[in-house]
Structures are given as structure tokens and as C-alpha cells.
Design a protein around this motif. Structure first.
Motif, PDB file in Angstrom:
ATOM      1  N   LYS A  10       0.856  -1.207   0.000  1.00 42.44           N
ATOM      2  CA  LYS A  10       0.000   0.000   0.000  1.00 42.44           C
ATOM      3  C   LYS A  10       0.890   1.255   0.000  1.00 42.44           C
ATOM      4  O   LYS A  10       1.926   1.270  -0.665  1.00 42.44           O
ATOM      5  CB  LYS A  10      -0.969  -0.040   1.185  1.00 42.44           C
ATOM      6  CG  LYS A  10      -1.858  -1.285   1.140  1.00 42.44           C
ATOM      7  CD  LYS A  10      -3.100  -1.191   1.997  1.00 42.44           C
ATOM      8  CE  LYS A  10      -3.967  -2.420   1.784  1.00 42.44           C
ATOM      9  NZ  LYS A  10      -5.244  -2.376   2.494  1.00 42.44           N
ATOM     10  N   HIS A  92      -8.238  -2.679  -6.782  1.00 45.35           N
ATOM     11  CA  HIS A  92      -8.174  -2.785  -5.320  1.00 45.35           C
ATOM     12  C   HIS A  92      -9.229  -1.863  -4.720  1.00 45.35           C
ATOM     13  O   HIS A  92      -9.548  -0.811  -5.285  1.00 45.35           O
ATOM     14  CB  HIS A  92      -6.770  -2.418  -4.804  1.00 45.35           C
ATOM     15  CG  HIS A  92      -6.603  -2.757  -3.362  1.00 45.35           C
ATOM     16  ND1 HIS A  92      -7.053  -1.932  -2.345  1.00 45.35           N
ATOM     17  CD2 HIS A  92      -6.090  -3.851  -2.749  1.00 45.35           C
ATOM     18  CE1 HIS A  92      -6.802  -2.501  -1.185  1.00 45.35           C
ATOM     19  NE2 HIS A  92      -6.219  -3.673  -1.393  1.00 45.35           N
ATOM     20  N   GLY A 146      -7.703  -3.840   6.979  1.00 45.00           N
ATOM     21  CA  GLY A 146      -6.961  -3.089   7.986  1.00 45.00           C
ATOM     22  C   GLY A 146      -7.529  -3.231   9.382  1.00 45.00           C
ATOM     23  O   GLY A 146      -7.087  -2.558  10.314  1.00 45.00           O
ATOM     24  N   ALA A 201      -1.838  -7.120   3.923  1.00 52.06           N
ATOM     25  CA  ALA A 201      -1.006  -5.925   4.021  1.00 52.06           C
ATOM     26  C   ALA A 201      -0.609  -5.634   5.466  1.00 52.06           C
ATOM     27  O   ALA A 201       0.455  -6.067   5.928  1.00 52.06           O
ATOM     28  CB  ALA A 201      -1.727  -4.729   3.405  1.00 52.06           C
TER      29      ALA A 201
HETATM   30  O1  G3P Z   1      -4.565  -5.658  -0.360  1.00 52.03           O
HETATM   31  C1  G3P Z   1      -4.637  -6.211   0.905  1.00 52.03           C
HETATM   32  C2  G3P Z   1      -5.704  -5.642   1.713  1.00 52.03           C
HETATM   33  O2  G3P Z   1      -6.521  -4.681   1.241  1.00 52.03           O
HETATM   34  C3  G3P Z   1      -5.972  -6.202   3.032  1.00 52.03           C
HETATM   35  O3  G3P Z   1      -5.382  -5.318   3.914  1.00 52.03           O
HETATM   36  O4  G3P Z   1      -4.338  -4.651   5.983  1.00 52.03           O
HETATM   37  O5  G3P Z   1      -6.446  -5.984   6.024  1.00 52.03           O
HETATM   38  O6  G3P Z   1      -4.320  -7.064   5.325  1.00 52.03           O
HETATM   39  P1  G3P Z   1      -5.114  -5.790   5.403  1.00 52.03           P
END
Ligand code: G3P
Length: 221
Positions: A10, A92, A146, A201
Motif C-alpha cells: 500500500k 483494489h 486493515g 497488508a
Molecule cells: O490488499 C490487501 C488488503 O486490502 C488487506 O489489507 O491490511 O487488512 O491485510 P489488510
């Protein structure tokens, strides 16, 4: 079945510039010792450096369907290809596109023998994405991104529903799931739900020790 992990940097500071290279090296080390395929999607200006530093697959976070010519600000597939990317995320949740633009981006990647990972937010969009015929669709409910709450636990139905929808439309398309994934048990459940791997991420990029977090991620498969 071979498991696939795609780490999206990201625009986290922890995944930018030299930090992206450190993450790429951690992915490489864990991939080498575990035998699991781990790829990284750094920011576009970091692709060349990452692809030169490590031999794991490097993906772009975005690409446009635009060809050569007057398209200021677009991400031209040839530039990411020559930088060393093997594929790209498309659509995305933080970089949404129209259906026509998604199809055009997948097409230019295919034309250049590169891999498409089309991100989707629910079963209906997963079905639409599968009809385009990418290498992967990645189902990620936006509200869990996230959050630290793994989609494989919070909403297993969206993963199994996506897997079923894809099987009916194009069985060659592989399903990833993402959002809140960080632990070995999250990856294990994702596989049990029918995904071939995960797109993730924050759980790794923002971890105190990203390499240790990656070792945990692959520990149960
Ligand atoms: O591209 C991966 C994503 O959007 C997930 O993010 O931080 O929840 O692993 P996260």
C-alpha cells in the motif's frame, strides 16, 4: 495445490522505498525456507528496485488499460513490465475502477503474458471478475480491510460463496481472500474455505518484525 501469498505494501511508510526492499527480502527468505510462493506489491516507483533486489514475483498495485500515447498519469503496462513486475492488482478497494477499465487492464496484462489479480468486494463482483478470466480474483470485504479481523473468521461465507461462483463461471481462475489476515490460522482457514492463498497488508507490513510475522503466517500449511 500450491499456496500463494501476495503482500501489498500500500502506501504505508513501513512499505515504502528502502522499507519495501527490506520487506521484499523478508518475503524472499520466508519463501525460500518454507517453499510457499510469496510475492510482493510495492508502490510503482519501488518495483524496479524490488525486482532487482529479489527473485520473488513482484506485482504492481495498479495498471491501466491505456496503450502508448497521450495518457498522462496513467500506468502503462509496458513500464511496469520493463521495471520487472510479473503482474498487477486491478481494482483494489482503495483504487476502484469501472468494469470496462478492469477488463481493459486485465487484457493488457494478458497480452503481455502478465498475471492479473482482480480485487472484488462481494460474491456478485467476484462472479463478474471471474468472467474476465484473470489469474486470480481476490475477495476482500472493504469493512474488514486493515481491521485485524480476518475475513476467514468474520465472513467465511463470502469466501466460500466466491469460490463457488468462480467454479461455475471459470474454473481456471484461482481465488485469494484478504482483509484482516495476519496469522497462520487465518491462512489455514482461507485454504480450508477453498481459497488458494491470501492478499494481505497491514498484519505484515506494520508488524514489529515482518519476517517473524511471515514465518507465523506460513507455519500451519
Ligand atoms: O490488499 C490487501 C488488503 O486490502 C488487506 O489489507 O491490511 O487488512 O491485510 P489488510
Amino acid at each position: 495445490m500450491s499456496v500463494f501469498i501476495l503482500l501489498n505494501c500500500k502506501t504505508y511508510d513501513e512499505g515504502t522505498g528502502s522499507n519495501a526492499i527490506r520487506l521484499a527480502e523478508a518475503c524472499r527468505d520466508v519463501a525460500e525456507s518454507s517453499g510457499v510462493e510469496i510475492a510482493i506489491a510495492p508502490q510503482i516507483p519501488d518495483i524496479f528496485r524490488a525486482a532487482s533486489a529479489v527473485n520473488i514475483p513482484v506485482y504492481s498495485q495498479h495498471v491501466d488499460g491505456a496503450g502508448p500515447g497521450s495518457h498522462t498519469g496513467k500506468v502503462y503496462v509496458k513500464s511496469i513490465l520493463e521495471a520487472g513486475a510479473v503482474g498487477s492488482l486491478i481494482n483494489h478497494s482503495e483504487r476502484r475502477m469501472t468494469l470496462a477499465d478492469i477488463e481493459a487492464a486485465a487484457e493488457v496484462l494478458k497480452h503481455n503474458k502478465m498475471k492479473s489479480v482482480i480485487c472484488t468486494n462481494n460474491i456478485a463482483t467476484t462472479a463478474a471478475a471471474a468472467a474476465i478470466g484473470p489469474e486470480y480474483v481476490a475477495i476482500e470485504p472493504p469493512e474488514l480491510i486493515g481491521s485485524g479481523i480476518p475475513v476467514s473468521k468474520a465472513d467465511p461465507g463470502v469466501v466460500t460463496g466466491s469460490v463457488d461462483a468462480v467454479k461455475k463461471i471459470n474454473p481456471n481462475v484461482k481465488v485469494l481472500c484478504g482483509a484482516g489476515i495476519s496469522k497462520g490460522e487465518d491462512l489455514k482457514s482461507a485454504i480450508e474455505l477453498g481459497a488458494v492463498g491470501v492478499l494481505l497488508a497491514s498484519g505484515i507490513v506494520k508488524a514489529k518484525d515482518p519476517k517473524a510475522a511471515l514465518y507465523d503466517l506460513v507455519s500451519l500449511i
